[in-house]
Design a protein around this motif. Structure first.
Motif, PDB file in Angstrom:
ATOM      1  N   PHE B  42       0.791  -1.140   0.008  1.00  0.00           N
ATOM      2  CA  PHE B  42       0.031  -0.158  -0.163  1.00  0.00           C
ATOM      3  C   PHE B  42       1.057   1.346  -0.019  1.00  0.00           C
ATOM      4  N   GLU B  44       0.296   5.464   0.217  1.00  0.00           N
ATOM      5  CA  GLU B  44      -0.614   6.494   0.722  1.00  0.00           C
ATOM      6  C   GLU B  44       0.189   7.749   0.277  1.00  0.00           C
ATOM      7  N   GLU B  57       7.315  14.852   5.532  1.00  0.00           N
ATOM      8  CA  GLU B  57       6.521  13.672   5.299  1.00  0.00           C
ATOM      9  C   GLU B  57       5.541  13.970   4.117  1.00  0.00           C
ATOM     10  N   VAL B  60       3.101   7.642   3.026  1.00  0.00           N
ATOM     11  CA  VAL B  60       3.293   6.397   3.625  1.00  0.00           C
ATOM     12  C   VAL B  60       3.490   5.249   2.813  1.00  0.00           C
ATOM     13  N   GLU B  62       3.668   1.258   2.840  1.00  0.00           N
ATOM     14  CA  GLU B  62       3.552   0.025   3.672  1.00  0.00           C
ATOM     15  C   GLU B  62       3.664  -1.253   2.865  1.00  0.00           C
ATOM     16  N   SER B  63       4.637  -2.102   3.656  1.00  0.00           N
ATOM     17  CA  SER B  63       5.043  -3.564   3.034  1.00  0.00           C
ATOM     18  C   SER B  63       4.465  -4.390   4.181  1.00  0.00           C
ATOM     19  N   ALA B  66       6.584  -3.801   7.048  1.00  0.00           N
ATOM     20  CA  ALA B  66       6.912  -2.254   7.987  1.00  0.00           C
ATOM     21  C   ALA B  66       5.923  -1.292   7.432  1.00  0.00           C
ATOM     22  N   VAL B  67       6.020  -0.324   7.950  1.00  0.00           N
ATOM     23  CA  VAL B  67       5.503   1.149   7.411  1.00  0.00           C
ATOM     24  C   VAL B  67       6.488   1.990   7.391  1.00  0.00           C
ATOM     25  N   ASP B  69       7.439   6.453   6.724  1.00  0.00           N
ATOM     26  CA  ASP B  69       6.923   7.765   6.187  1.00  0.00           C
ATOM     27  C   ASP B  69       7.848   8.005   5.041  1.00  0.00           C
TER      28      ASP B  69
END
Lengths: 447, 127
Positions: B42, B44, B57, B60, B62-63, B66-67, B69
């Motif tokens: 994902f 963002e 920032e 984001v 996302e894996s 981990a997430v 910024d």
């Protein structure tokens, strides 16, 4: 194993380490005392005695039994957020199995497929009942789910706003939690008027503006009425880009208007109306919302997937919303759920099946109607106060002061809420309907 | 293992790249960063028209493990967002310097490009 372990002083049969083991561990990390491992400011450290008297297990059991024996054994006709439906024994037999009776969170799908599937079933049932795309694996209770809905509303809204609008019948216990949660987020909770037990849509239209982030209403309401203006409430919220949050429960949802069909964006409530008795104050926070809020949902979500061998599998999903992954950017600071209670609710709902659930819900309408009619015939009572359909409970007018009436009923071993100077509220379900005749007789004595 | 570090990009220490060859600059994350993250599930991203400030920032990523910024390497305004990432976030893993781009930005006069790492400097950082 029997008797005391003599390999060193543990200070208690329940402590895992002996004094020698503790000393060795402290020595290994170069500390003289356990307190050096913690950094607790003096002003918050507890410096005193708990004042707990030491007792053997047998003495403690006798003491607690003595306390319990002092409980009144009243027949309850109490509702107002806590509802008692008969929980079939099957729920105990299955939920108390050791595979399920655990506080372990289902983080590792490889060892907890059964529980994950049960939670997925719980979510799926509530998706069907609400018509909304997402249901989480539960919050603490109705109040916390409502508070989380307000925070979600503030997050998903594209423009600023700080008003959360609630009806005047909102329980103080729910309002307190809502205010507690929303205060830190800079939101204010404001009340709009109701009319004859339903939302006064003119008053709501007057109250709502573009600063409103959420409008909350209930169906059935805290006063037992069925809300007839859901579509109008949804439209008003929509006109101002506010979320419409509806409070309900799984039994009521089986026969009342589907929340998604009336424009509800979020549904909250207490799902423990199924699966749990009312005692001990335990709840099960139902939280459902539109699918497009999926990355903003608080709490745990169980998702279905496929493993490498194409088997259907279940796992906690989208955990990056959660505090244990991203504390400062989490959607909520809830870090738990009521998994075991949700399991019991799912078992109870599955036991009833769709038809059984509808039958139970229809009983909740019929029983309340019948009892209200009978109490209306009692001199000194008018029931129901509201000219509406009712679900499980209704408010009745008492010519005598309500407090005196409920105190006299208590002497007759019945518990009924006084909700106003001359208003009592009576709740009837499948679990207390057997005592309806005696309640009517008691009212005839005291009203 | 060795990672791709194209010479025609500039880099932020937090592993974002910027390509300012065209009228609008493109922004994404490096090969090293996508490898560290693992499978991206994902992304963002901001909206078109949003202003970016260097080192602030902007989104984001996302894996499955981990997430992180995302930080803007430049000052500017978002003119386009890579919508393909909504349905195919894996493009960030497959082609981080190409199809996996994230934003197109109209650089501000004071873009901050001179403060960024060259390819050589970035290579040194990740070795």
């Amino acid at each position: 194993m029997s008797g005391r372990h003599e390999s060193g002083d543990r200070g208690s049969p329940y402590a895992p380490h002996t004094a020698e083991e503790t000393a060795a561990m402290l020595d290994a990390v170069g500390a003289d005392d356990v307190s050096e491992l913690f950094d607790i400011p003096d002003e918050v450290a507890f410096d005193g005695e708990f004042g707990i008297e030491e007792r053997t297990e047998r003495e403690a059991e006798r003491h607690v039994r003595g306390l319990l024996s002092r409980n009144d054994d009243l027949t309850e006709f109490l509702g107002r957020g806590h509802y008692d439906h008969y929980v079939p024994s099957l729920v105990d037999h299955l939920s108390l199995r050791s595979e399920f009776l655990t506080s372990y969170t289902q983080y590792q799908p490889e060892i907890t497929q059964g529980f994950l599937q049960a939670l997925f079933e719980y979510q799926s049932m509530l998706v069907e009942l609400t018509g909304l795309g997402i249901v989480n694996a539960s919050m603490y209770d109705h109040a916390t789910a409502l508070a989380e809905a307000a925070l979600l509303a503030a997050r998903v809204r594209s423009t600023d706003g700080d008003r959360v609008l609630v009806p005047d019948y909102l329980l103080a216990s729910r309002r307190d939690v809502l205010e507690n949660y929303t205060d830190g987020a800079g939101l204010t909770v404001e009340t709009f008027a109701t009319d004859d037990g339903n939302v006064d849509t003119d008053a709501l239209a007057e109250a709502i503006d573009d600063d409103a982030v959420m409008v909350y209403a209930e169906n059935p309401t805290t006063r037992g009425t069925v809300e007839e203006n859901l579509t109008e409430i949804g439209d008003l919220a929509d006109d101002h880009d506010a979320l419409f949050c509806l409070g309900s429960d799984p039994v009521a949802l089986s026969i009342l208007q589907e929340p998604a069909a009336v424009g509800a964006d979020v549904v909250v409530g207490d799902a423990a109306t199924l699966g749990l008795p009312t005692a001990y104050g335990m709840g099960l926070g139902l939280f459902a919302c539109r699918g497009d809020f999926v990355r903003q949902v608080p709490g745990r979500l169980v998702g279905a997937s496929e493993d490498a061998a194409d088997n259907r599998t279940y796992t906690l999903t989208l955990q990056t919303r959660e505090q244990h992954i991203r504390k400062e950017r989490a959607t909520s600071n809830i870090c738990t759920n009521q998994a075991w209670v949700a399991l019991r609710t799912a078992i109870h709902a599955a036991y009833l099946g769709p038809d059984g659930l509808v039958d139970l819900a229809n009983d909740c309408v019929r029983l309340a109607d019948d009892l209200a009619d009978r109490l209306d015939d009692v001199t000194g009572l008018q029931a129901p106060v509201h000219d509406r359909h009712h679900f499980r409970e209704f408010v009745a007018h008492t010519d005598q002061p309500a407090k005196a009436v409920t105190e006299d009923l208590e002497a007759e071993e019945f518990a009924v809420h006084a909700v106003g100077e001359h208003e009592v509220q009576v709740c009837i379900t499948d679990s207390n309907q057997h005592a309806a005749d005696q309640l009517v007789a008691a009212f005839e004595e005291v009203a | 293992m060795s990672f791709e570090v194209p010479d025609d990009r500039k880099y932020l220490e937090s592993h974002e790249w910027v390509d300012d060859a065209a009228d609008t600059a493109r922004i994404g994350i490096s090969d090293f960063a996508q490898d560290e993250l693992g499978d991206v599930v994902f992304v963002e991203l901001p909206d078109e028209g949003d202003d970016l400030a260097q080192n602030d920032e902007f989104g984001v990523v996302e894996s499955i493990k981990a997430v992180s910024d995302l930080y803007s390497p430049v000052n500017g305004t978002v003119t386009a967002v890579n919508d393909a990432l909504a349905d195919q976030p894996e493009l960030v893993n497959e082609d981080p310097f190409g199809e996996g781009w994230m934003l197109e930005v109209e650089l501000a006069d004071d873009s901050g490009l001179d403060d960024l790492l060259s390819a050589d400097e970035y290579r040194e950082q990740i070795e």
